[in-house]
Scaffold this motif. Structure first.
Motif, PDB file in Angstrom:
ATOM      1  N   MET A   1      14.840  -1.577   8.595  1.00 27.94           N
ATOM      2  CA  MET A   1      13.417  -1.310   8.404  1.00 27.94           C
ATOM      3  C   MET A   1      13.211  -0.535   7.111  1.00 27.94           C
ATOM      4  SD  MET A   1      12.132  -0.345  12.214  1.00 27.94           S
ATOM      5  CE  MET A   1      10.486  -0.160  11.612  1.00 27.94           C
ATOM      6  N   LEU A   2      12.195  -0.931   6.357  1.00 29.38           N
ATOM      7  CA  LEU A   2      11.821  -0.250   5.128  1.00 29.38           C
ATOM      8  C   LEU A   2      10.463   0.400   5.335  1.00 29.38           C
ATOM      9  CD1 LEU A   2      12.649  -3.166   2.658  1.00 29.38           C
ATOM     10  CD2 LEU A   2      14.149  -1.290   3.333  1.00 29.38           C
ATOM     11  N   MET A   3      10.334   1.655   4.891  1.00 32.73           N
ATOM     12  CA  MET A   3       9.074   2.370   5.048  1.00 32.73           C
ATOM     13  C   MET A   3       8.892   3.332   3.878  1.00 32.73           C
ATOM     14  SD  MET A   3       7.884   4.816   8.186  1.00 32.73           S
ATOM     15  CE  MET A   3       7.730   3.471   9.338  1.00 32.73           C
ATOM     16  N   ASP A   4       7.653   3.447   3.401  1.00 35.11           N
ATOM     17  CA  ASP A   4       7.366   4.391   2.329  1.00 35.11           C
ATOM     18  C   ASP A   4       7.677   5.815   2.772  1.00 35.11           C
ATOM     19  OD1 ASP A   4       6.231   2.534   0.454  1.00 35.11           O
ATOM     20  OD2 ASP A   4       4.419   2.494   1.680  1.00 35.11           O
ATOM     21  N   THR A   5       8.110   6.648   1.822  1.00 32.64           N
ATOM     22  CA  THR A   5       8.251   8.070   2.100  1.00 32.64           C
ATOM     23  C   THR A   5       6.857   8.675   2.177  1.00 32.64           C
ATOM     24  OG1 THR A   5       8.450   8.520  -0.263  1.00 32.64           O
ATOM     25  CG2 THR A   5      10.509   8.299   0.991  1.00 32.64           C
ATOM     26  N   LYS A   6       6.771   9.873   2.734  1.00 33.29           N
ATOM     27  CA  LYS A   6       5.459  10.493   2.908  1.00 33.29           C
ATOM     28  C   LYS A   6       4.726  10.653   1.585  1.00 33.29           C
ATOM     29  CE  LYS A   6       2.968  14.262   4.981  1.00 33.29           C
ATOM     30  NZ  LYS A   6       2.974  15.349   5.910  1.00 33.29           N
ATOM     31  N   ASP A   7       5.450  11.021   0.516  1.00 34.40           N
ATOM     32  CA  ASP A   7       4.787  11.224  -0.781  1.00 34.40           C
ATOM     33  C   ASP A   7       4.475   9.909  -1.494  1.00 34.40           C
ATOM     34  OD1 ASP A   7       7.238  10.374  -1.818  1.00 34.40           O
ATOM     35  OD2 ASP A   7       7.766  12.335  -2.632  1.00 34.40           O
ATOM     36  N   GLY A   8       4.976   8.781  -0.951  1.00 29.33           N
ATOM     37  CA  GLY A   8       4.698   7.469  -1.528  1.00 29.33           C
ATOM     38  C   GLY A   8       5.519   7.128  -2.756  1.00 29.33           C
ATOM     39  N   ASP A   9       6.447   8.024  -3.124  1.00 34.22           N
ATOM     40  CA  ASP A   9       7.254   7.802  -4.325  1.00 34.22           C
ATOM     41  C   ASP A   9       8.613   7.189  -4.040  1.00 34.22           C
ATOM     42  OD1 ASP A   9       5.330   8.730  -6.061  1.00 34.22           O
ATOM     43  OD2 ASP A   9       6.079  10.793  -6.047  1.00 34.22           O
ATOM     44  N   GLY A  10       8.892   6.847  -2.800  1.00 32.20           N
ATOM     45  CA  GLY A  10      10.195   6.282  -2.463  1.00 32.20           C
ATOM     46  C   GLY A  10      10.108   5.418  -1.220  1.00 32.20           C
TER      47      GLY A  10
ATOM     48  N   SER B   1      28.361 -16.150  18.089  1.00 32.16           N
ATOM     49  CA  SER B   1      29.070 -16.486  16.853  1.00 32.16           C
ATOM     50  C   SER B   1      28.198 -16.329  15.606  1.00 32.16           C
ATOM     51  CB  SER B   1      29.595 -17.921  16.929  1.00 32.16           C
ATOM     52  OG  SER B   1      28.505 -18.819  17.034  1.00 32.16           O
ATOM     53  N   VAL B   2      26.953 -15.863  15.778  1.00 38.36           N
ATOM     54  CA  VAL B   2      26.036 -15.725  14.657  1.00 38.36           C
ATOM     55  C   VAL B   2      25.702 -14.245  14.457  1.00 38.36           C
ATOM     56  CG1 VAL B   2      23.720 -16.292  13.805  1.00 38.36           C
ATOM     57  CG2 VAL B   2      25.017 -17.993  15.081  1.00 38.36           C
ATOM     58  N   ASP B   3      25.851 -13.771  13.228  1.00 41.02           N
ATOM     59  CA  ASP B   3      25.409 -12.426  12.882  1.00 41.02           C
ATOM     60  C   ASP B   3      23.950 -12.516  12.469  1.00 41.02           C
ATOM     61  OD1 ASP B   3      27.939 -11.286  13.265  1.00 41.02           O
ATOM     62  OD2 ASP B   3      28.538 -11.722  11.210  1.00 41.02           O
ATOM     63  N   THR B   4      23.096 -11.824  13.192  1.00 43.84           N
ATOM     64  CA  THR B   4      21.665 -11.863  12.915  1.00 43.84           C
ATOM     65  C   THR B   4      21.196 -10.486  12.496  1.00 43.84           C
ATOM     66  OG1 THR B   4      21.376 -13.586  14.587  1.00 43.84           O
ATOM     67  CG2 THR B   4      19.401 -12.429  13.875  1.00 43.84           C
ATOM     68  N   PHE B   5      20.500 -10.436  11.371  1.00 43.73           N
ATOM     69  CA  PHE B   5      19.919  -9.195  10.882  1.00 43.73           C
ATOM     70  C   PHE B   5      18.446  -9.444  10.640  1.00 43.73           C
ATOM     71  CE2 PHE B   5      24.350  -9.129   9.736  1.00 43.73           C
ATOM     72  CZ  PHE B   5      24.747  -7.866  10.183  1.00 43.73           C
ATOM     73  N   ILE B   6      17.632  -8.509  11.081  1.00 43.20           N
ATOM     74  CA  ILE B   6      16.189  -8.622  10.932  1.00 43.20           C
ATOM     75  C   ILE B   6      15.729  -7.517   9.991  1.00 43.20           C
ATOM     76  CG2 ILE B   6      13.975  -8.473  12.129  1.00 43.20           C
ATOM     77  CD1 ILE B   6      15.467  -9.538  14.634  1.00 43.20           C
ATOM     78  N   PHE B   7      15.019  -7.900   8.946  1.00 43.90           N
ATOM     79  CA  PHE B   7      14.480  -6.956   7.987  1.00 43.90           C
ATOM     80  C   PHE B   7      12.980  -6.878   8.212  1.00 43.90           C
ATOM     81  CE2 PHE B   7      18.419  -8.354   6.284  1.00 43.90           C
ATOM     82  CZ  PHE B   7      18.899  -7.324   5.489  1.00 43.90           C
ATOM     83  N   SER B   8      12.472  -5.661   8.293  1.00 42.51           N
ATOM     84  CA  SER B   8      11.045  -5.467   8.477  1.00 42.51           C
ATOM     85  C   SER B   8      10.559  -4.439   7.466  1.00 42.51           C
ATOM     86  CB  SER B   8      10.769  -4.973   9.903  1.00 42.51           C
ATOM     87  OG  SER B   8       9.381  -4.847  10.118  1.00 42.51           O
ATOM     88  N   CYS B   9       9.514  -4.766   6.769  1.00 45.78           N
ATOM     89  CA  CYS B   9       8.982  -3.874   5.751  1.00 45.78           C
ATOM     90  C   CYS B   9       7.643  -3.320   6.225  1.00 45.78           C
ATOM     91  CB  CYS B   9       8.813  -4.625   4.431  1.00 45.78           C
ATOM     92  SG  CYS B   9       8.204  -3.568   3.111  1.00 45.78           S
ATOM     93  N   TRP B  10       7.608  -2.003   6.386  1.00 45.85           N
ATOM     94  CA  TRP B  10       6.379  -1.317   6.783  1.00 45.85           C
ATOM     95  C   TRP B  10       5.770  -0.592   5.597  1.00 45.85           C
ATOM     96  CZ3 TRP B  10       7.190   1.447  12.138  1.00 45.85           C
ATOM     97  CH2 TRP B  10       7.504   0.497  13.114  1.00 45.85           C
ATOM     98  N   CYS B  11       6.169  -0.971   4.404  1.00 41.63           N
ATOM     99  CA  CYS B  11       5.650  -0.331   3.198  1.00 41.63           C
ATOM    100  C   CYS B  11       4.164  -0.664   3.022  1.00 41.63           C
ATOM    101  CB  CYS B  11       6.427  -0.781   1.966  1.00 41.63           C
ATOM    102  SG  CYS B  11       8.150  -0.223   1.986  1.00 41.63           S
ATOM    103  N   ARG B  12       3.471   0.253   2.435  1.00 36.45           N
ATOM    104  CA  ARG B  12       2.045   0.160   2.131  1.00 36.45           C
ATOM    105  C   ARG B  12       1.149   0.144   3.362  1.00 36.45           C
ATOM    106  NH1 ARG B  12       1.470  -4.220  -2.474  1.00 36.45           N
ATOM    107  NH2 ARG B  12       3.419  -5.039  -1.738  1.00 36.45           N
ATOM    108  N   PHE B  13       1.710   0.430   4.536  1.00 30.42           N
ATOM    109  CA  PHE B  13       0.862   0.667   5.704  1.00 30.42           C
ATOM    110  C   PHE B  13       0.527   2.163   5.689  1.00 30.42           C
ATOM    111  CE2 PHE B  13       2.876  -3.224   7.187  1.00 30.42           C
ATOM    112  CZ  PHE B  13       1.825  -3.875   7.800  1.00 30.42           C
TER     113      PHE B  13
END
Length: 149
Positions: A113-122, A75-87
């Protein structure tokens, strides 16, 4: 739990922000951001107060148990956010050159999941959602784009 004098590794902990069913009616983006910010601040403060590796282990175990219980609730909607930015993922070279693209594999449903683009601009966003959640997201985006465009 004791830590060897010359150990190293990653420290991972979670900041759990909960929204109750009666929140749905009044929750707006700034409420969501504030609640997540507060959860991160509380977790960071708790980590700073830890006086031993046993305290940290207990804290992380408790958070993992919380998430596990939430994931087990139908009965619970669970969302997990993970940020891999700046690794420095795109700087890793295991002998065959630096990667042209980095992503995660086998991500369970409910993960963002959030991750930097290869060029680091997005930032790239990887969404792993069940079909009904993805349809709801697409419908919401369609309404947002048509009302602003």
């Amino acid at each position: 739990m004791t830590t060897p004098d010359y150990s190293c590794g990653n420290f991972v902990n979670s900041a759990n922000a909960q929204f109750m069913p009666d929140d749905e009616i009044k929750i707006e983006l700034h409420h969501f951001v504030n609640r997540v910010h507060d959860a991160i601040s509380t977790t960071t403060h708790d980590c700073a107060r830890a006086s031993s590796s046993d305290d940290i282990y207990s804290m992380v175990s408790s958070k993992v148990r919380e998430v596990g219980e939430a994931l087990g609730e139908d009965s619970v909607d669970t969302f997990i956010f993970s940020c891999w930015c700046r690794f420095p993922w795109y700087e890793a070279d295991f002998g065959w050159g630096k990667p042209s693209w980095v992503s995660s594999v086998d991500v369970p449903s409910g993960i963002v999941m959030l991750m930097d683009t290869k060029d680091g601009d997005g930032i790239e966003v990887f969404l792993a959602l069940d079909e009904s959640s993805m349809l709801a997201l697409q419908q919401h985006l369609d309404k947002t784009i048509s009302s602003t465009g």
